[in-house]
Structure formats: C-alpha cells, structure tokens
Design a protein around this motif. Structure first.
Motif, short mmCIF file in Angstrom:
data_model
loop_
_atom_site.label_atom_id
_atom_site.label_comp_id
_atom_site.label_asym_id
_atom_site.label_seq_id
_atom_site.Cartn_x
_atom_site.Cartn_y
_atom_site.Cartn_z
N ALA A 1 8.07 -13.29 5.85
CA ALA A 1 6.90 -13.24 4.97
C ALA A 1 5.93 -12.16 5.43
O ALA A 1 5.38 -11.41 4.61
N ARG A 2 5.72 -12.04 6.73
CA ARG A 2 4.81 -11.01 7.25
C ARG A 2 5.33 -9.62 6.94
O ARG A 2 4.58 -8.74 6.54
N LYS A 3 6.64 -9.40 7.10
CA LYS A 3 7.22 -8.08 6.78
C LYS A 3 7.09 -7.79 5.29
O LYS A 3 6.82 -6.66 4.89
N TRP A 4 7.31 -8.79 4.46
CA TRP A 4 7.20 -8.60 3.02
C TRP A 4 5.77 -8.25 2.64
O TRP A 4 5.53 -7.36 1.82
N VAL A 5 4.79 -8.94 3.23
CA VAL A 5 3.38 -8.67 2.94
C VAL A 5 3.02 -7.25 3.38
O VAL A 5 2.34 -6.52 2.65
N ASN A 6 3.49 -6.84 4.56
CA ASN A 6 3.19 -5.49 5.03
C ASN A 6 3.82 -4.43 4.13
O ASN A 6 3.20 -3.41 3.82
N ALA A 7 5.05 -4.65 3.70
CA ALA A 7 5.72 -3.70 2.80
C ALA A 7 5.00 -3.63 1.46
O ALA A 7 4.84 -2.56 0.88
N ARG A 8 4.55 -4.78 0.96
CA ARG A 8 3.83 -4.81 -0.32
C ARG A 8 2.50 -4.07 -0.22
O ARG A 8 2.12 -3.33 -1.11
N LYS A 9 1.79 -4.25 0.90
CA LYS A 9 0.52 -3.57 1.12
C LYS A 9 0.73 -2.06 1.21
O LYS A 9 -0.01 -1.29 0.61
N LEU A 10 1.76 -1.64 1.92
CA LEU A 10 2.05 -0.22 2.04
C LEU A 10 2.37 0.38 0.68
O LEU A 10 1.87 1.46 0.34
N SER A 11 3.15 -0.31 -0.12
CA SER A 11 3.49 0.16 -1.46
C SER A 11 2.24 0.26 -2.33
O SER A 11 2.04 1.25 -3.04
N ARG A 12 1.38 -0.75 -2.26
CA ARG A 12 0.14 -0.74 -3.04
C ARG A 12 -0.76 0.41 -2.63
O ARG A 12 -1.32 1.11 -3.47
N ASP A 13 -0.89 0.64 -1.32
CA ASP A 13 -1.75 1.72 -0.82
C ASP A 13 -1.21 3.09 -1.22
O ASP A 13 -1.98 3.99 -1.56
N MET A 14 0.11 3.26 -1.18
CA MET A 14 0.70 4.55 -1.58
C MET A 14 0.43 4.82 -3.06
O MET A 14 0.08 5.94 -3.44
N GLU A 15 0.59 3.80 -3.89
CA GLU A 15 0.32 3.98 -5.32
C GLU A 15 -1.15 4.29 -5.56
O GLU A 15 -1.48 5.11 -6.42
#
Length: 72
Positions: free
Chosen positions: A28-42
């Motif tokens: 869950a922590r890895k998924w949240v970090n990946a989601r945050k990174l994707s959101r920030d890049m967009e």
C-alpha cells in the motif's frame, strides 16, 4: 501411514498472518508513493509557464526528469 500436514510436505514455508499484514502495508505504501509521483508529474507537465518560472524550473527540465528520472 503418516499424518503429516500438507505444509510440512511442501517446500513452501508457512506464511504467518503478521508477515501478510506487513507485506500488505508495504504494498500500500509503494502504491501511494507511485500514485503521488504520477500526480506530481502530471501537475508539472500541465503547469502554466508563469508558475514554473516562479519556482525556477524550465519545461525542458521537467520533460527530461519525467522521462529519465532524477540524476543524483
């Protein structure tokens, strides 16, 4: 005839409930970090030029970092 449990006859170690919960928390922590990174890049890709100038980032730098990752 032996009455050994199936777990004892296989090569797979039994999984404890604690290790399953630990794995789920890490996943869950890895998924949240990946989601945050994707959101920030967009956000950075769609940011207006004025905002990028305010924080001192050029659009070409954003494209390079999003494509290749941050160089340490």
């Amino acid at each position: 005839m032996t009455h050994t449990p199936l777990v004892a006859t296989t090569n797979i170690a039994p999984v404890s409930g604690a290790s399953v919960w630990r794995w789920l928390a890490l996943f869950a922590r890895k998924w949240v970090n990946a989601r945050k990174l994707s959101r920030d890049m967009e956000f950075l890709r769609a940011a207006p030029r004025e905002r990028l100038e305010d924080i001192g980032i050029e659009r070409r730098d954003i494209d390079i970092i999003c494509r290749e990752g941050r160089q340490s």
